[in-house]
Design a protein around this motif. Sequence first.
Motif, PDB file in Angstrom:
ATOM      1  N   HIS A 183       0.828  -1.201   0.000  1.00 20.56           N
ATOM      2  CA  HIS A 183       0.000   0.000   0.000  1.00 20.56           C
ATOM      3  C   HIS A 183       0.864   1.254   0.000  1.00 20.56           C
ATOM      4  O   HIS A 183       2.015   1.224   0.417  1.00 20.56           O
ATOM      5  N   ASP A 184       0.257   2.335  -0.431  1.00 23.35           N
ATOM      6  CA  ASP A 184       0.860   3.668  -0.351  1.00 23.35           C
ATOM      7  C   ASP A 184      -0.008   4.521   0.565  1.00 23.35           C
ATOM      8  O   ASP A 184      -1.216   4.308   0.651  1.00 23.35           O
ATOM      9  N   ALA A 185       0.599   5.480   1.232  1.00 19.41           N
ATOM     10  CA  ALA A 185      -0.151   6.475   2.016  1.00 19.41           C
ATOM     11  C   ALA A 185      -0.017   7.798   1.269  1.00 19.41           C
ATOM     12  O   ALA A 185       1.095   8.259   1.003  1.00 19.41           O
ATOM     13  N   VAL A 236       4.529   7.332   1.968  1.00 19.17           N
ATOM     14  CA  VAL A 236       5.241   6.057   2.016  1.00 19.17           C
ATOM     15  C   VAL A 236       4.711   5.173   0.896  1.00 19.17           C
ATOM     16  O   VAL A 236       3.543   5.248   0.538  1.00 19.17           O
ATOM     17  N   GLU A 237       5.592   4.344   0.346  1.00 17.21           N
ATOM     18  CA  GLU A 237       5.230   3.462  -0.752  1.00 17.21           C
ATOM     19  C   GLU A 237       5.546   2.011  -0.415  1.00 17.21           C
ATOM     20  O   GLU A 237       6.515   1.734   0.300  1.00 17.21           O
ATOM     21  N   ASN A 238       4.721   1.124  -0.946  1.00 16.57           N
ATOM     22  CA  ASN A 238       4.974  -0.322  -0.850  1.00 16.57           C
ATOM     23  C   ASN A 238       5.163  -0.807   0.582  1.00 16.57           C
ATOM     24  O   ASN A 238       6.109  -1.530   0.878  1.00 16.57           O
ATOM     25  N   VAL A 239       4.269  -0.410   1.455  1.00 16.82           N
ATOM     26  CA  VAL A 239       4.327  -0.841   2.852  1.00 16.82           C
ATOM     27  C   VAL A 239       3.100  -1.710   3.146  1.00 16.82           C
ATOM     28  O   VAL A 239       2.111  -1.652   2.424  1.00 16.82           O
ATOM     29  N   PRO A 240       3.156  -2.504   4.210  1.00 15.99           N
ATOM     30  CA  PRO A 240       1.969  -3.279   4.587  1.00 15.99           C
ATOM     31  C   PRO A 240       0.790  -2.361   4.909  1.00 15.99           C
ATOM     32  O   PRO A 240       0.972  -1.203   5.306  1.00 15.99           O
ATOM     33  N   VAL A 241      -0.403  -2.889   4.731  1.00 14.63           N
ATOM     34  CA  VAL A 241      -1.610  -2.091   4.939  1.00 14.63           C
ATOM     35  C   VAL A 241      -1.657  -1.489   6.348  1.00 14.63           C
ATOM     36  O   VAL A 241      -2.113  -0.366   6.534  1.00 14.63           O
ATOM     37  N   GLU A 242      -1.163  -2.208   7.349  1.00 14.59           N
ATOM     38  CA  GLU A 242      -1.194  -1.710   8.724  1.00 14.59           C
ATOM     39  C   GLU A 242      -0.344  -0.450   8.872  1.00 14.59           C
ATOM     40  O   GLU A 242      -0.730   0.488   9.567  1.00 14.59           O
ATOM     41  N   VAL A 243       0.804  -0.440   8.233  1.00 15.80           N
ATOM     42  CA  VAL A 243       1.700   0.718   8.312  1.00 15.80           C
ATOM     43  C   VAL A 243       1.057   1.927   7.629  1.00 15.80           C
ATOM     44  O   VAL A 243       1.030   3.032   8.181  1.00 15.80           O
ATOM     45  N   THR A 246      -2.137   2.449   6.973  1.00 12.63           N
ATOM     46  CA  THR A 246      -3.349   2.858   7.687  1.00 12.63           C
ATOM     47  C   THR A 246      -3.009   3.626   8.958  1.00 12.63           C
ATOM     48  O   THR A 246      -3.659   4.627   9.271  1.00 12.63           O
ATOM     49  N   THR A 247      -2.012   3.177   9.685  1.00 12.25           N
ATOM     50  CA  THR A 247      -1.605   3.868  10.906  1.00 12.25           C
ATOM     51  C   THR A 247      -1.146   5.287  10.595  1.00 12.25           C
ATOM     52  O   THR A 247      -1.536   6.242  11.279  1.00 12.25           O
ATOM     53  N   LEU A 248      -0.339   5.447   9.555  1.00 11.18           N
ATOM     54  CA  LEU A 248       0.131   6.775   9.173  1.00 11.18           C
ATOM     55  C   LEU A 248      -1.028   7.670   8.742  1.00 11.18           C
ATOM     56  O   LEU A 248      -1.108   8.829   9.145  1.00 11.18           O
ATOM     57  N   VAL A 249      -1.934   7.142   7.958  1.00 11.32           N
ATOM     58  CA  VAL A 249      -3.099   7.917   7.515  1.00 11.32           C
ATOM     59  C   VAL A 249      -3.946   8.329   8.713  1.00 11.32           C
ATOM     60  O   VAL A 249      -4.402   9.480   8.792  1.00 11.32           O
ATOM     61  N   ASP A 250      -4.151   7.432   9.656  1.00 13.46           N
ATOM     62  CA  ASP A 250      -4.920   7.767  10.867  1.00 13.46           C
ATOM     63  C   ASP A 250      -4.255   8.892  11.648  1.00 13.46           C
ATOM     64  O   ASP A 250      -4.927   9.809  12.126  1.00 13.46           O
ATOM     65  N   GLU A 251      -2.941   8.829  11.790  1.00 13.99           N
ATOM     66  CA  GLU A 251      -2.210   9.880  12.507  1.00 13.99           C
ATOM     67  C   GLU A 251      -2.308  11.220  11.774  1.00 13.99           C
ATOM     68  O   GLU A 251      -2.459  12.269  12.407  1.00 13.99           O
ATOM     69  N   LEU A 252      -2.211  11.182  10.459  1.00 13.22           N
ATOM     70  CA  LEU A 252      -2.348  12.417   9.677  1.00 13.22           C
ATOM     71  C   LEU A 252      -3.745  13.010   9.845  1.00 13.22           C
ATOM     72  O   LEU A 252      -3.896  14.229  10.008  1.00 13.22           O
ATOM     73  N   ARG A 253      -4.752  12.171   9.824  1.00 13.76           N
ATOM     74  CA  ARG A 253      -6.126  12.651  10.004  1.00 13.76           C
ATOM     75  C   ARG A 253      -6.329  13.244  11.386  1.00 13.76           C
ATOM     76  O   ARG A 253      -7.023  14.236  11.543  1.00 13.76           O
ATOM     77  N   ALA A 304      -5.193  16.606   8.809  1.00 15.58           N
ATOM     78  CA  ALA A 304      -4.905  16.477   7.379  1.00 15.58           C
ATOM     79  C   ALA A 304      -5.907  15.541   6.702  1.00 15.58           C
ATOM     80  O   ALA A 304      -6.598  14.768   7.361  1.00 15.58           O
ATOM     81  N   CYS A 305      -5.957  15.620   5.391  1.00 13.58           N
ATOM     82  CA  CYS A 305      -6.717  14.682   4.583  1.00 13.58           C
ATOM     83  C   CYS A 305      -5.728  13.725   3.918  1.00 13.58           C
ATOM     84  O   CYS A 305      -4.795  14.179   3.244  1.00 13.58           O
ATOM     85  N   ALA A 306      -5.920  12.429   4.127  1.00 20.84           N
ATOM     86  CA  ALA A 306      -5.016  11.436   3.573  1.00 20.84           C
ATOM     87  C   ALA A 306      -5.775  10.133   3.363  1.00 20.84           C
ATOM     88  O   ALA A 306      -6.832   9.933   3.960  1.00 20.84           O
ATOM     89  N   HIS A 307      -5.222   9.270   2.523  1.00 20.45           N
ATOM     90  CA  HIS A 307      -5.840   7.965   2.279  1.00 20.45           C
ATOM     91  C   HIS A 307      -4.773   6.961   1.860  1.00 20.45           C
ATOM     92  O   HIS A 307      -3.642   7.348   1.554  1.00 20.45           O
ATOM     93  N   THR A 308      -5.169   5.704   1.856  1.00 23.01           N
ATOM     94  CA  THR A 308      -4.275   4.640   1.394  1.00 23.01           C
ATOM     95  C   THR A 308      -4.727   4.177   0.019  1.00 23.01           C
ATOM     96  O   THR A 308      -5.892   4.304  -0.333  1.00 23.01           O
ATOM     97  N   GLU A 309      -3.787   3.669  -0.748  1.00 24.40           N
ATOM     98  CA  GLU A 309      -4.076   3.084  -2.043  1.00 24.40           C
ATOM     99  C   GLU A 309      -3.318   1.768  -2.159  1.00 24.40           C
ATOM    100  O   GLU A 309      -2.176   1.668  -1.712  1.00 24.40           O
ATOM    101  N   VAL A 310      -3.957   0.791  -2.780  1.00 27.10           N
ATOM    102  CA  VAL A 310      -3.303  -0.487  -3.028  1.00 27.10           C
ATOM    103  C   VAL A 310      -2.341  -0.288  -4.194  1.00 27.10           C
ATOM    104  O   VAL A 310      -2.703   0.266  -5.219  1.00 27.10           O
ATOM    105  N   LYS A 311      -1.130  -0.755  -4.019  1.00 30.97           N
ATOM    106  CA  LYS A 311      -0.119  -0.666  -5.069  1.00 30.97           C
ATOM    107  C   LYS A 311      -0.393  -1.764  -6.083  1.00 30.97           C
ATOM    108  O   LYS A 311      -0.491  -2.924  -5.744  1.00 30.97           O
ATOM    109  N   GLN A 312      -0.530  -1.414  -7.323  1.00 28.89           N
ATOM    110  CA  GLN A 312      -0.829  -2.399  -8.374  1.00 28.89           C
ATOM    111  C   GLN A 312       0.424  -3.002  -8.916  1.00 28.89           C
ATOM    112  O   GLN A 312       1.393  -2.470  -9.141  1.00 28.89           O
TER     113      GLN A 312
END
Length: 83
Positions: free
Chosen positions: A14-16, A55-62, A64-71, A75-83
């Motif tokens: 995932h990416d944040a 951050v790029e190519n990290v586990p979903v937990e990492v 998600t945790t960063l996005v939650d902290e940013l929120r 801040a406005c942030a989200h995760t995306e699945v790396k294709q």
Amino acid sequence: MSESYVLICDDQPHDAILTDPGPQVIEVVKLLHRRTRLSLWHCKSLVSRLPVTIVENVPVEVATTLVDELREAGACAHTEVKQ
């Protein structure tokens, strides 16, 4: 008769993504500095060119945790699945 199996990995990288620092830009920059170990100058530079991948190519937990902290910092942030 032979059997074949397809394995599916549930833990895709995932990416944040930061899309808006919100009203507390300095707090977001400090948070990025603590979490990424980048310099404050580099973190401020990231915040100035949105949207930006934090951050790029990290586990979903990492991610998600960063996005939650940013929120939590406003801040406005989200995760995306790396294709």
